[in-house]
Design a protein around this motif. Structure first.
Motif, short mmCIF file in Angstrom:
data_model
loop_
_atom_site.label_atom_id
_atom_site.label_comp_id
_atom_site.label_asym_id
_atom_site.label_seq_id
_atom_site.Cartn_x
_atom_site.Cartn_y
_atom_site.Cartn_z
N ASP B 209 28.64 96.64 -25.86
CA ASP B 209 27.86 95.85 -24.79
C ASP B 209 27.23 94.52 -25.64
O ASP B 209 26.44 94.58 -26.31
N TYR B 210 28.35 93.49 -25.09
CA TYR B 210 27.88 92.25 -25.95
C TYR B 210 26.52 91.71 -25.31
O TYR B 210 26.40 90.51 -25.73
N GLU B 211 26.02 92.39 -24.20
CA GLU B 211 24.73 91.35 -23.89
C GLU B 211 23.70 92.38 -24.29
O GLU B 211 22.45 92.41 -24.06
N ARG B 212 23.96 93.46 -25.25
CA ARG B 212 22.85 94.13 -25.99
C ARG B 212 22.71 93.98 -27.31
O ARG B 212 21.64 94.13 -27.86
N GLU B 247 40.27 81.81 -22.70
CA GLU B 247 40.60 82.77 -22.19
C GLU B 247 40.58 83.97 -22.87
O GLU B 247 41.61 84.17 -23.66
N VAL B 248 39.79 85.00 -22.69
CA VAL B 248 40.08 86.29 -23.36
C VAL B 248 39.73 87.27 -22.64
O VAL B 248 38.92 87.66 -22.08
N PRO B 249 40.88 88.41 -22.49
CA PRO B 249 40.87 89.15 -21.40
C PRO B 249 39.98 90.30 -21.74
O PRO B 249 39.22 91.17 -20.99
N GLU B 250 39.59 90.62 -23.13
CA GLU B 250 38.82 91.76 -23.85
C GLU B 250 37.31 91.55 -22.88
O GLU B 250 36.78 92.48 -22.68
N TYR B 251 36.84 90.44 -22.63
CA TYR B 251 35.46 90.18 -22.08
C TYR B 251 35.65 89.87 -20.48
O TYR B 251 34.52 89.64 -20.08
N ARG B 255 35.80 83.62 -22.63
CA ARG B 255 34.55 83.74 -23.83
C ARG B 255 34.41 82.33 -24.31
O ARG B 255 35.20 81.39 -24.63
N SER B 256 33.12 82.05 -24.39
CA SER B 256 32.42 80.82 -25.15
C SER B 256 32.28 81.13 -26.62
O SER B 256 32.30 82.26 -27.23
#
Lengths: 415, 329
Positions: B209-212, B247-251, B255-256
């Motif tokens: 979880d890239y937000e955590r 553009e990154v499908p993974e996210y 993605r920045s």
């Protein structure tokens, strides 16, 4: 009521200026390190996916150990009733609190997302040792602060009532309004001091520092760490470094602050230090024999890197400064009674155990997880070291200011 | 309404007709009560009867009424599968089917779907991979495809190919061992995470979880396969557009630079591709057809069969990680 001028600090103004100048240099250098860390994140470190932990993690476990060790020295005073140790009890507690603060600063610096550093308090994970550790650290700092308060309150009241200036004002604030100095109230303080000490001992041994060792030892992935005695070694080397720090501070206070120095107490602390160094060597030897006996590739390779690798400086720092020099000094009765020699032994241990912590963190991570994967290369960058210097200088500053302003040494010698 | 020209038996037909007439009177009253057109209702009902009598095909019927019904009943009509569709011929016009936003199928089929035991539909796959080391030539196209697909930063390579040479000249062999994430059933990385920022999904894939994630890197230390990486903040700057995004499908979106900085990263079997029913990029690209991806929970699947082959082995089984990743030696 006549006001007295309490003078806890440096006797010699020049020494004071010199000491603060050293701290200022450390802080300035560290400030640049902080700037680099805040603007470039972890880019300026030499950390990689292979070696994800380095200098800052080594210093983090070093200071957690220093704290636990200093605390255990104070606990011997108030729980085991070793009366002669009472004079160093507050100093040990105070330095334990500061060490924890410095340890947490190091781990903050090491986090990839500092802005989320409070996440462990919002999202718990019962299987994670680190999750438990964060809570143990928080509780432990509370216990330390509480003990320091109950240990010092009587003298804080005295200073605030009979003293003047900033020391009296600060002491008044720190009494938290409890200004009763009747024998019953002092008795309550001692009772709570003992209670917190009893809570604090298992907390410091098994959770704070044993737990920090556990954090490493539970990793099956790194065979050098993955032994049952590993957390125990953490605790022993913590006591070694804590005793070294307390001894060095005790001598330094008598030299620069003019405190009374009991050579008998100093020699006693020296003996204790010697015993713990021998246990430290013994346990490490046992762990090494078990590890090497099986000729497991991961362990053999790690030991090779520890002794002969690029980071071998840490191992030899440990052998020389945490073991050989202090043991040599402590082996002679006349040197144990000499403050000059004892301060050398104490400082030597403080430096040597830094090596112990680097031996734990770095070489084991250099060994690749699998054959064919890239081997790790790591040496802390200048940026990593100067931020470390800054954090250590900050710890020194807090201690020195506290030592100059607070009655860390009991006002009455009988206490 | 007369049904006199309808085929049937003489005597009973009269009775039925009168019953219908009676019923129709009531229906009129009922239809008047609604806000919808009574006339349209009567006409549709009458023609519906002709369809059931075989005088009118349902195709003609819908030709006649579809537009009017859509205009009258609007959105709700468009969303309702039509029960009056010919069972044999799928006669809803394609445009109508599109507005219905349902597959062109008859009500009994729809009913079958609804009545189906949920258990069979809820089969949760255990995504696993099998790599045949005899087929792997070490071309690293899997590594390249992974980098291209997931746009991972420098120093992050979800897939690597390990090389080992054995023997001495002239009897030398070389083994190439590709290593994505092994998607352990007991992942140590999940166990050590203090904040549950990484977790295992019930389809067997461990993700982050890239937000955590707060970047303590404990998971990197705990992974026995070195399959976890960390975004230390480096990036291929020319990949990013003027807004600093790539553009990154993974996210799931753009993605920045900062989105993953300071966080752990790992292979998730190209989860975005799996969701579309595609294989992970490394599997799809493999030139020697050495990589197989499939459902290990399905005993008949190709991967499950290969996983029980005599050549099959797993890495570091003694660590108890139970990876869903098999190699064929």
């Amino acid at each position: 009521m006549s006001t007295r001028s309490y003078q806890f600090g440096f006797e010699d103004g020049r020494v004071r200026v010199g000491w603060y100048a050293i701290i200022a240099v450390g802080l300035l250098v560290g400030l640049y390190g902080l700037y680099v860390r805040l603007t470039t994140g972890l880019l300026e470190t030499n950390l990689t996916a292979t070696v994800p932990w380095g200098t800052w993690v080594a210093f983090y476990i070093y200071f957690v150990g220093l704290s636990a060790g200093a605390f255990l020295v104070s606990a011997m005073a108030n729980v085991l009733g070793m009366k002669s140790l009472h004079v160093i009890e507050r100093d040990a507690l105070f330095v334990a609190v500061i060490s924890m603060i410095v340890a947490l600063l190091f781990i903050q610096a090491d986090l990839g997302r500092v802005d989320r550093s409070f996440n462990p308090l919002f999202h718990r994970q019962g299987m994670s040792v680190l999750s438990w550790e964060v809570h143990a650290y928080a509780l432990y700092i509370g216990v330390l602060a509480g003990e320091l308060y109950f240990s010092m309150r009587k003298d804080l009241v005295t200073v605030s009532e009979t003293g003047s200036g900033i020391r009296a004002t600060l002491a008044g604030l720190l009494t938290l309004g409890r200004t009763d100095t009747s024998p019953e109230s002092i008795q309550t303080d001692r009772k709570w001091l003992k209670r917190l000490g009893i809570l604090g001992i298992p907390l410091a041994i098994f959770f704070v520092h044993g737990g920090t060792g556990l954090l490493f030892a539970v990793n099956h992935s790194i065979s050098y760490w993955h032994t049952g005695v590993f957390p125990v070694i953490f605790i022993i080397s913590a006591v070694v470094s804590g005793l070294g720090l307390v001894i060095a501070l005790y001598v330094a206070r008598s030299k620069f602050f003019g405190d009374h120095l009991s050579r008998e107490l100093l020699a006693g602390l020296g003996k204790l230090l010697g015993v713990f160094i021998l246990i430290d060597i013994g346990l490490k030897a046992l762990d090494t024999i078990v590890g090497l006996y099986g000729m497991s590739p991961g362990k053999v390779e790690t030991w090779y890197l520890i002794v002969f690798g690029e980071n071998a400086w840490a191992f030899w720092l440990m052998v020389l400064f945490a073991w050989l020099i202090p043991l040599t000094i402590l082996s002679r009765r006349t040197w144990r009674w000499s403050p000059r020699m004892m301060v050398v032994a104490g400082l030597s241990v403080i430096v040597g155990v830094i090596g112990t912590r680097f031996v734990i963190v770095v070489p084991a991570l250099l060994v690749p997880d699998m054959d064919g994967m890239p081997a790790g290369v790591y040496a802390g960058t200048a940026e990593e070291w100067i931020l470390s210097a800054g954090f250590i200088a900050l710890g020194a500053l807090i201690y020195t200011v506290g030592a100059e302003l607070l009655p860390l040494k009991p006002l009455e010698d009988d206490h | 309404m007369s049904q006199s020209d309808a085929p049937g038996f003489d005597e009973p037909l009269v009775n039925y007709e009168s019953m219908l007439e009676d019923h129709l009177e009531e229906s009129l009253e009922e239809l008047e009560k609604t806000e919808y057109s009574t006339d349209l209702g009567i006409m549709m009902a009458a023609d519906a009867r002709r369809v059931s009598n075989g005088e009118l095909s349902s195709a003609e019927y819908w030709e006649k009424y579809d537009e009017a019904a859509l205009a009258e009943f609007g959105e709700e009509y468009a969303r309702t599968p039509n029960p009056a569709v010919d069972r044999v011929q799928q006669t809803i016009r394609e445009e109508t089917a599109e507005t219905l936003s349902c597959d062109a199928c008859s009500l009994p089929d729809v009913a079958e779907d609804v009545d189906e035991e949920p258990a069979e539909d809820d089969h949760i796959p255990q995504w696993g991979m099998v790599i045949d080391l005899q087929k792997c030539v070490g071309c690293e196209s899997c590594t390249t495809a992974c980098k291209a697909e997931n746009r991972t930063p420098p120093g992050v390579s979800y897939n690597v190919v390990m090389e080992q040479e054995h023997g001495e000249f002239p009897n030398v062999t070389r083994t190439h061992m590709p290593r994505p994430c092994l998607q352990c059933q007991n992942p140590p990385c999940v166990q050590v995470c203090p904040i549950t920022a990484t977790y295992k999904m019930d389809n067997g894939i461990t993700t982050i979880d890239y937000e955590r994630c707060f970047g303590c890197r404990y998971c990197l230390v705990a992974c026995p396969y070195g399959a976890r990486y960390f975004d230390f903040g480096e990036d291929y700057d020319d990949e990013f557009d003027e807004e600093g995004k790539v553009e990154v499908p993974e996210y799931g979106n753009k993605r920045s630079l900062e989105d993953t900085t300071g966080q752990a990263m790992k292979c998730n079997y190209c989860h975005h591709r799996l969701e579309r029913g595609e294989e992970p990029a490394c599997v799809e690209t493999c030139i020697g057809d050495a990589r197989y991806m499939g459902d290990l929970a399905d005993e008949d699947s190709e991967v499950a069969e290969m996983a029980s082959d005599q050549r099959a082995f797993r890495l570091k089984e003694e660590q108890g990680t139970d990876p869903n990743m098999y190699y064929l030696k």
